[in-house]
Design an enzyme around this catalytic site. Structure first.
Site, short mmCIF file in Angstrom:
data_model
loop_
_atom_site.label_atom_id
_atom_site.label_comp_id
_atom_site.label_asym_id
_atom_site.label_seq_id
_atom_site.Cartn_x
_atom_site.Cartn_y
_atom_site.Cartn_z
N LYS A 493 -69.89 -47.29 -41.68
CA LYS A 493 -69.11 -47.64 -40.49
C LYS A 493 -69.02 -46.44 -39.55
O LYS A 493 -69.26 -45.30 -39.97
CB LYS A 493 -67.72 -48.10 -40.92
N TYR A 717 -60.37 -22.56 -16.53
CA TYR A 717 -59.31 -23.28 -15.83
C TYR A 717 -57.93 -22.70 -16.09
O TYR A 717 -57.65 -22.21 -17.18
CB TYR A 717 -59.29 -24.75 -16.29
#
Ligand SMILES: *Cc1c(COP(=O)(O)O)cnc(C)c1O
Length: 822
Positions: A493, A717
């Site tokens: 999965k 940033y």
């Protein structure tokens, strides 16, 4: 080639020979043990090996159809009158006996190599150094196991001047079995490290075991600078072996080496008594130097004049031991295998090409260089290649090299030929390559990697590298904890926990796992389209997906009475009966599943009166199998499951599988394995109990830019990347959009560059992050590891206070997956 009759083989292995007159007398020239890479032929004998994982006897019927006439078996029940059979007690031992016999017929020198690292590279480099003057047979790839060594030895015959065989061991007692097969005249002990240490009490024990290979050798090559070197020297004098030892540290030894690293090479000086030799190797790492010293010393052991080889050392190339699968241009898939080219490894590579092409129905294209040094006459050789290409259904051949060019009339498929690589490069047209799976296979000197570079997609340098051998290792490690008959369902999965869907599923199918499990039906459909034929369970079968579940033969997890009724309605519409389902019981997780006795009874009554369904298995899931503090609760779950599953089991006349263990459950509660287990995170390399698993994935990229930042400046940033002293910073093209958690920024996380850790400085950006490399030597283009061999996934998970599952599944789909396979 061995060239023995069936009767002779039977005598060599002390077997009992069963054959009607038509199978009495024929000559065997090829021995096989793996039906998957066999392409057809008649003078072949198959050894039906059986282990905990598979039983070779089950492939006999299939191989008879492909023309095999002789089988060496250990189970009487498989003997019939349709072929010849030799019955023995132990088929691996019989294979080893036959190999030892073949070795005894060979009178030329044999070099035997063992040790923890470097075996394959030394073997390949010796081959490169000596191939111009000697006809050499060597172990294919790293065939160095209990089965690989005999298979390699069976390739030896009198036409060769020299054999080079590698041997590896993983537990005590194994070398004793390999020694009489290899019986080296010259031994090489590369080094002793930690590999497989879990099976030995001490390094000395492992050393003694490895030395058993050399008991009858005349000479032994080894390094004198290790703490255990005196033990090797003692072994040599006890066994009358001439030590060809060497040193890089001025120790007492036959050969003294001195080395000096230049920018991209290492200068080496060798001193033997009064002779001095200088050469250089195009590498700067310690292990390459060590491997080259071993090669030089082996030339001395072979009584060669080193002067004739000095320039060749500068031409040694890295040995790509693994086959590599990459995304190519125009929807192509590239399979690179430059290891070596002989018929055997070509056949193995073609089988991989076929598997990989099947998944998206790609055109199968082989780019092949001349095959050299096979000992077979060229016309016969290329006829065999032609036959192989036909058998594997190859659509097109591109031949590179003078021999192929000359023999092009032999090939009966679409083909084109070039006299050399540069000829190919001159006439290369990008748009001619699309929607193909392309195998690049050739000897190292043809440098097919340059062709690969033309065909490779270069959009994003960030890759998640998946080591498929490590995955197989992990699977087998879990298999050893289980009974042979216990089935394994592997959870694929969430893109196989982030590591890829089809590639992983193909491999697992090849490894004979019993079931795959996906989360939703779409994942199952994709696997079916890629040629996966083994049973697939869908954990979350949504109403809208019933049609797909039925069309693609997927098996739903039934977790409620309502779901059961809806699914049966769909089956009725299609008029289907006996459709396999898996019933989920909730024993305490309080997620999906039937919780009460009443719910279970209701489902039983419904199914009993319904011909559309067949219960394949009943299962439940543990909530805390990895936490010892929750063991009391886990025991309650086992108890609850035993009670509720018994209700179902006792209500039907047929056999129903039961399973509850996930990875940590298998590690900690193997006594509850029942008929089946569900393996997840463990396959991908994460153990809860310190099991010797291998990390399968490496997230890596390359440095884009390097710059200097002054004390009054900041990085990134919000000016969060503050610095105390003048610093150097490397910009790396990977950010939170690739799945790097932003919280790893501002010094929490780090990356591994040029042998050292470098902290992440400042905020992580969407597509980039910056590393503080102030005290490191780093240049643009250098490799950067985010996690992998040096930074474990568990460590990253710990920093982020989460679990490895989240790290693995969080790597974004835009990061290309690259698969490595030995
Ligand atoms: C994911 C899953 C597993 C595997 O769990 P691991 O801890 O990764 O081994 C097993 N069973 C079910 C029902 C699952 O959903």
């Amino acid at each position: 080639m061995i060239n023995l009759t069936a009767k002779q083989i039977s005598a060599v292995v002390n077997g009992e020979f069963f054959a009607s007159s038509s199978f009495q007398d024929f000559t065997v020239s090829e021995i096989i043990t793996d039906s998957r890479t066999f392409f057809g032929g008649t003078n072949v004998a198959f050894f039906a090996l059986s282990g905990p994982v598979f039983n070779g006897h089950n492939y006999i019927a299939q191989l008879r159809k492909k023309g095999v006439l002789l089988f060496i078996v250990s189970d009487k029940n498989f003997i019939d009158d349709k072929a010849g059979y030799i019955l023995v007690k132990d088929t691996v031992f019989a294979l080893q006996q036959l190999a030892a016999y073949n070795r005894s017929r060979f009178s030329q020198p044999v070099i035997g190599i063992t040790g923890s690292n470097g075996k394959t590279i030394i073997k390949e480099w010796l081959y490169d150094l000596l191939a111009a003057e000697l006809k050499i047979i060597r172990s294919p790839k790293s065939y160095n196991s209990q089965v690989g060594v005999p298979l390699s030895t069976l390739l030896i015959d009198e036409q060769y001047d020299l054999a080079i065989l590698e041997s590896g061991i993983s537990e005590p007692g194994e070398m004793q079995k390999l020694a009489p097969i290899v019986r080296p005249d010259i031994g090489i002990l590369t080094n002793i490290g930690d590999a497989h240490q879990e099976n030995f009490h001490s390094l000395e024990e492992k050393l003694l075991e490895k030395l058993k290979l050399f008991a009858g050798a005349k000479k032994l090559v080894f390094q004198s600078d290790r703490f255990y070197s005196k033990n090797i020297a003692a072994f040599c004098s006890q066994n009358n072996i001439d030590p060809i030892n060497w040193t890089l540290e001025n120790n007492n030894a036959a050969i003294q080496f001195k080395s000096k690293i230049k920018s991209a090479s290492t200068e080496v000086e060798a001193i033997l008594k009064n002779d001095h030799y200088s050469f250089s190797i195009p590498f700067t790492d310690d292990s390459a130097l060590e491997n080259a010293c071993h090669c030089f010393a082996t030339l001395i052991a072979l009584e060669k004049d080193p002067k004739d080889f000095l320039t060749q050392f500068s031409k040694l190339q890295p040995v790509a031991m693994r086959l590599e699968i990459k995304q190519g241009i125009n929807n192509c898939l590239l399979i690179n295998d430059y290891y070596n080219s002989d018929l055997n490894s070509l056949s193995i590579a073609l089988s991989v090409l076929k598997q990989q092409a099947a998944k998206s129905h790609l055109f199968k294209h082989v780019i092949l260089s001349d095959i050299q040094q096979t000992g077979i006459e060229t016309t016969e050789l290329y006829s065999k290649v032609n036959q192989l290409l036909q058998v594997w259904g190859i659509n097109k051949l591109t031949g590179i090299g003078k021999d192929l060019y000359q023999h092009q009339h032999i090939f009966q498929l679409e083909s084109e030929f070039y006299t050399g690589r540069s000829e190919f490069e001159k006439r290369f047209v990008r748009s001619n390559y699309s929607s193909s799976a392309i195998l690049l296979k050739g000897a190292r000197q043809f440098e097919l990697e340059k062709i690969s570079a033309l065909l490779q997609q270069k959009a994003h340098q960030t890759v998640l590298e998946i080591n498929l051998n490590a995955l197989v290792h992990n699977l087998n490690t879990f298999r050893k904890l289980l009974r042979a008959e216990t089935k394994i369902m592997v959870m694929v999965k969430a893109f196989s926990y982030g590591s890829g869907d089809v590639e992983i599923a193909q491999l697992l199918q090849h490894q004979n796992v019993d079931y795959l499990a996906v989360a939703v039906a779409d994942e199952g459909v994709q696997l079916r389209n890629a040629g996966i034929t083994i049973p697939i369970v869908v954990m979350n079968p949504e109403h809208d997906s019933f049609q797909n579940i039925i069309d693609f033969n997927l098996e739903p997890n039934i977790y409620s009475f309502q779901l059961l009724q809806e699914f049966v309605k769909a089956l009725e519409e299609f008029g289907l009966s006996n459709f396999p389902i898996h019933i989920k019981i909730d024993t305490g997780m309080n997620r999906l599943g039937l919780k009460t006795e009443k719910e279970v009874e209701e489902v039983i009554t419904f199914i009993k009166n319904n011909k559309h369904l067949k219960v394949s298995s009943v299962f439940s899931h543990l909530a805390g199998s990895d936490e010892p503090e929750l063991d009391d609760f886990t025991q309650e779950q086992f108890k609850r499951f035993a009670d509720l599953s018994a209700l179902i089991e006792n209500s039907f006349p047929y056999k129903i599988d039961k399973h509850i263990l996930n990875s940590a459950g298998i590690e900690r509660f193997p006594q509850h394995q029942m008929n089946m287990v569900r393996l997840g995170i463990g396959l991908y390399g994460i153990s809860q109990t310190g099991l010797a698993l291998q990390q399968i994935s490496t997230l890596k990229t390359t440095v884009s830019q390097v710059k200097t930042v002054n004390t009054n400046e900041t990085v990134g940033y919000n000016r969060n990347g503050k610095i105390k002293q003048q610093s150097r910073v490397a910009v790396v093209p990977m950010g939170y959009a690739d799945g790097i958690n932003r919280r790893l920024g501002n010094g929490l996380g780090s990356a591994f560059v040029n042998g050292q850790e470098a902290r992440i400085i400042g905020n992580i950006c969407m597509d980039m992050l910056m590393l503080d490399i102030t005290n490191l030597e780093v240049n643009p283009g250098d490799k950067v590891e985010i996690f992998g061999p040096n930074i474990s996934i568990s460590k990253v998970a710990q920093l982020l206070e989460t679990i490895p599952y989240e790290i693995l599944t969080g790597i974004s789909q835009r990061v290309k997956r690259v698969y490595l396979q030995e």
